[in-house]
Design a protein around this motif. Structure first.
Motif, mmCIF file in Angstrom:
data_model
loop_
_atom_site.group_PDB
_atom_site.id
_atom_site.type_symbol
_atom_site.label_atom_id
_atom_site.label_comp_id
_atom_site.label_asym_id
_atom_site.label_seq_id
_atom_site.Cartn_x
_atom_site.Cartn_y
_atom_site.Cartn_z
ATOM 1 N N GLU A 190 0.843 -1.187 0.000
ATOM 2 C CA GLU A 190 0.000 0.000 0.000
ATOM 3 C C GLU A 190 0.879 1.237 0.000
ATOM 4 O O GLU A 190 1.932 1.275 0.639
ATOM 5 C CB GLU A 190 -0.911 0.033 1.239
ATOM 6 C CG GLU A 190 -1.973 -1.042 1.258
ATOM 7 C CD GLU A 190 -2.812 -0.990 2.528
ATOM 8 O OE1 GLU A 190 -2.514 -0.144 3.416
ATOM 9 O OE2 GLU A 190 -3.746 -1.795 2.655
ATOM 10 N N VAL A 191 0.441 2.262 -0.722
ATOM 11 C CA VAL A 191 1.157 3.532 -0.724
ATOM 12 C C VAL A 191 1.014 4.180 0.651
ATOM 13 O O VAL A 191 -0.058 4.177 1.250
ATOM 14 C CB VAL A 191 0.596 4.468 -1.813
ATOM 15 C CG1 VAL A 191 1.299 5.822 -1.759
ATOM 16 C CG2 VAL A 191 0.756 3.835 -3.190
ATOM 17 N N ILE A 192 2.123 4.725 1.171
ATOM 18 C CA ILE A 192 2.139 5.398 2.470
ATOM 19 C C ILE A 192 2.435 6.884 2.268
ATOM 20 O O ILE A 192 3.400 7.221 1.591
ATOM 21 C CB ILE A 192 3.225 4.786 3.388
ATOM 22 C CG1 ILE A 192 2.999 3.276 3.559
ATOM 23 C CG2 ILE A 192 3.229 5.472 4.745
ATOM 24 C CD1 ILE A 192 4.142 2.595 4.300
ATOM 25 N N PRO A 193 1.636 7.793 2.874
ATOM 26 C CA PRO A 193 0.400 7.539 3.616
ATOM 27 C C PRO A 193 -0.796 7.260 2.716
ATOM 28 O O PRO A 193 -1.792 6.730 3.173
ATOM 29 C CB PRO A 193 0.193 8.830 4.418
ATOM 30 C CG PRO A 193 0.820 9.890 3.566
ATOM 31 C CD PRO A 193 2.009 9.233 2.928
ATOM 32 N N GLY A 194 -0.680 7.612 1.421
ATOM 33 C CA GLY A 194 -1.716 7.252 0.464
ATOM 34 C C GLY A 194 -3.097 7.706 0.882
ATOM 35 O O GLY A 194 -3.296 8.836 1.331
ATOM 36 N N ILE A 195 -4.052 6.777 0.746
ATOM 37 C CA ILE A 195 -5.427 7.068 1.172
ATOM 38 C C ILE A 195 -5.852 6.129 2.292
ATOM 39 O O ILE A 195 -7.028 5.849 2.494
ATOM 40 C CB ILE A 195 -6.408 6.977 -0.013
ATOM 41 C CG1 ILE A 195 -6.316 5.605 -0.706
ATOM 42 C CG2 ILE A 195 -6.131 8.096 -1.016
ATOM 43 C CD1 ILE A 195 -7.411 5.365 -1.727
ATOM 44 N N GLY A 196 -4.841 5.647 3.037
ATOM 45 C CA GLY A 196 -5.134 4.867 4.236
ATOM 46 C C GLY A 196 -5.593 3.455 3.995
ATOM 47 O O GLY A 196 -6.291 2.875 4.830
ATOM 48 N N GLY A 197 -5.220 2.865 2.861
ATOM 49 C CA GLY A 197 -5.609 1.483 2.588
ATOM 50 C C GLY A 197 -6.455 1.358 1.337
ATOM 51 O O GLY A 197 -6.429 2.221 0.463
ATOM 52 N N ASN A 198 -7.217 0.270 1.265
ATOM 53 C CA ASN A 198 -8.098 0.041 0.118
ATOM 54 C C ASN A 198 -9.345 0.897 0.244
ATOM 55 O O ASN A 198 -10.075 0.819 1.233
ATOM 56 C CB ASN A 198 -8.506 -1.435 0.039
ATOM 57 C CG ASN A 198 -7.349 -2.322 -0.355
ATOM 58 O OD1 ASN A 198 -6.540 -1.947 -1.187
ATOM 59 N ND2 ASN A 198 -7.261 -3.492 0.252
ATOM 60 N N ILE A 199 -9.616 1.687 -0.773
ATOM 61 C CA ILE A 199 -10.711 2.644 -0.681
ATOM 62 C C ILE A 199 -12.051 1.971 -0.453
ATOM 63 O O ILE A 199 -12.875 2.447 0.332
ATOM 64 C CB ILE A 199 -10.774 3.536 -1.943
ATOM 65 C CG1 ILE A 199 -11.911 4.557 -1.811
ATOM 66 C CG2 ILE A 199 -10.885 2.722 -3.206
ATOM 67 C CD1 ILE A 199 -11.984 5.551 -2.923
ATOM 68 N N TYR A 200 -12.295 0.841 -1.111
ATOM 69 C CA TYR A 200 -13.606 0.208 -0.950
ATOM 70 C C TYR A 200 -13.805 -0.330 0.460
ATOM 71 O O TYR A 200 -14.918 -0.334 0.975
ATOM 72 C CB TYR A 200 -13.841 -0.890 -2.000
ATOM 73 C CG TYR A 200 -12.640 -1.715 -2.367
ATOM 74 C CD1 TYR A 200 -11.839 -1.356 -3.455
ATOM 75 C CD2 TYR A 200 -12.317 -2.856 -1.665
ATOM 76 C CE1 TYR A 200 -10.736 -2.108 -3.803
ATOM 77 C CE2 TYR A 200 -11.226 -3.627 -2.008
ATOM 78 C CZ TYR A 200 -10.431 -3.241 -3.072
ATOM 79 O OH TYR A 200 -9.341 -3.986 -3.415
ATOM 80 N N GLN A 201 -12.743 -0.756 1.102
ATOM 81 C CA GLN A 201 -12.858 -1.179 2.493
ATOM 82 C C GLN A 201 -13.029 0.024 3.418
ATOM 83 O O GLN A 201 -13.827 -0.012 4.361
ATOM 84 C CB GLN A 201 -11.637 -2.005 2.887
ATOM 85 C CG GLN A 201 -11.570 -3.328 2.141
ATOM 86 C CD GLN A 201 -10.289 -4.093 2.405
ATOM 87 O OE1 GLN A 201 -9.257 -3.507 2.753
ATOM 88 N NE2 GLN A 201 -10.332 -5.404 2.237
ATOM 89 N N ARG A 202 -12.304 1.105 3.141
ATOM 90 C CA ARG A 202 -12.430 2.314 3.958
ATOM 91 C C ARG A 202 -13.831 2.915 3.863
ATOM 92 O O ARG A 202 -14.319 3.555 4.785
ATOM 93 C CB ARG A 202 -11.392 3.369 3.531
ATOM 94 C CG ARG A 202 -9.938 2.979 3.743
ATOM 95 C CD ARG A 202 -9.596 2.718 5.211
ATOM 96 N NE ARG A 202 -10.031 3.768 6.081
ATOM 97 C CZ ARG A 202 -9.330 4.863 6.366
ATOM 98 N NH1 ARG A 202 -8.155 5.043 5.810
ATOM 99 N NH2 ARG A 202 -9.807 5.756 7.214
ATOM 100 N N LEU A 203 -14.484 2.720 2.715
ATOM 101 C CA LEU A 203 -15.841 3.233 2.524
ATOM 102 C C LEU A 203 -16.918 2.268 3.015
ATOM 103 O O LEU A 203 -18.107 2.570 2.938
ATOM 104 C CB LEU A 203 -16.076 3.522 1.030
ATOM 105 C CG LEU A 203 -15.321 4.721 0.450
ATOM 106 C CD1 LEU A 203 -15.381 4.695 -1.075
ATOM 107 C CD2 LEU A 203 -15.897 6.033 0.989
#
Length: 228
Positions: A190-203
């Motif tokens: 995962e890109v750091i800090p990126g968008i904090g992980g997988n977007i679909y899981q974060r949503l």
């Protein structure tokens, strides 16, 4: 290490919302709202580059549609915009981090045949495989004069990698608008800090298999508005 681009250096609201995405403790509803705000901010930087008369296609992935995509759509001052939404299944080839594919498993595409301006958005562009796949599909359907590639976050090598995937006659049309450049990768790829992980899981959309069953409200609303 994160570097802000010229579009974000003087905008504290952009930086604050990028930090919300990067924070793994950010709740799903706040995370979604941050994406919407960043979508609107991206659109503000696109507006000076488009006219009121040109026909536009806005392309996004299904997980980006209701927030990032909708934020862009609602803020573009040109209202002559058709939508293309893609459901991609991203996977590594033989567990090779450098070799990934993202076949389109489903799509919602409005009438785009006469569109000469293409805007393709993504919450984060890392390996560029999703954007590459969707771009190639659309370029085979239309011959846009202008191609905007927009995202809140880009990995440091993504722009160069994407340019190399296309003939110079195509890549010279690319205009990038993004707010942050990140240059680190975690052990979980995962890109750091990126968008904090997988977007679909974060949503709260579930894993990659479950999220591809999600039909964005934006798609439902626009489909229902089409005259029978």
């Amino acid at each position: 290490m994160r570097e802000y681009t010229i579009f974000a250096q003087q905008d504290e609201e952009i930086q604050a919302n990028l930090s919300l995405l990067a924070d793994k403790q950010t709740r799903a509803e706040i995370y979604a709202n941050a994406l919407s705000i960043l979508g609107r901010k991206l659109a503000l930087h696109i507006n000076p580059k488009i006219t009121s008369s040109e026909k536009i296609v806005l392309a996004c992935t299904s997980e980006d549609a209701d927030w990032l995509g909708k934020g862009i759509l609602q803020t573009l001052w040109n209202t002559n915009i058709n939508l293309a939404v893609f459901w991609n299944l991203r996977a590594k080839v033989d567990n090779d981090r450098e070799l990934t594919i993202a076949p389109i498993v489903k799509s919602y595409i409005e009438e785009i045949s006469n569109c000469k301006t293409l805007i393709i958005c993504k919450s984060i562009i890392y390996t560029s495989c999703v954007v590459r796949t969707n771009l190639m599909f659309l370029i085979n359907q239309i011959n846009p004069d202008k191609i905007f590639i927009v995202a809140p976050v880009m990995f440091k090598s993504a722009e160069n990698s994407l340019n190399k995937e296309f003939e110079s006659s195509i890549s010279k049309k690319f205009e990038y608008i993004y707010f942050a450049i990140d240059d680190e990768i975690s052990d979980e790829d995962e890109v750091i800090p990126g968008i904090g992980g997988n977007i679909y899981q974060r949503l709260g959309l579930g894993d990659i298999q479950i999220k591809n069953k999600y039909i964005p409200l934006l798609v439902k609303d626009r489909r229902n508005a089409i005259p029978v």
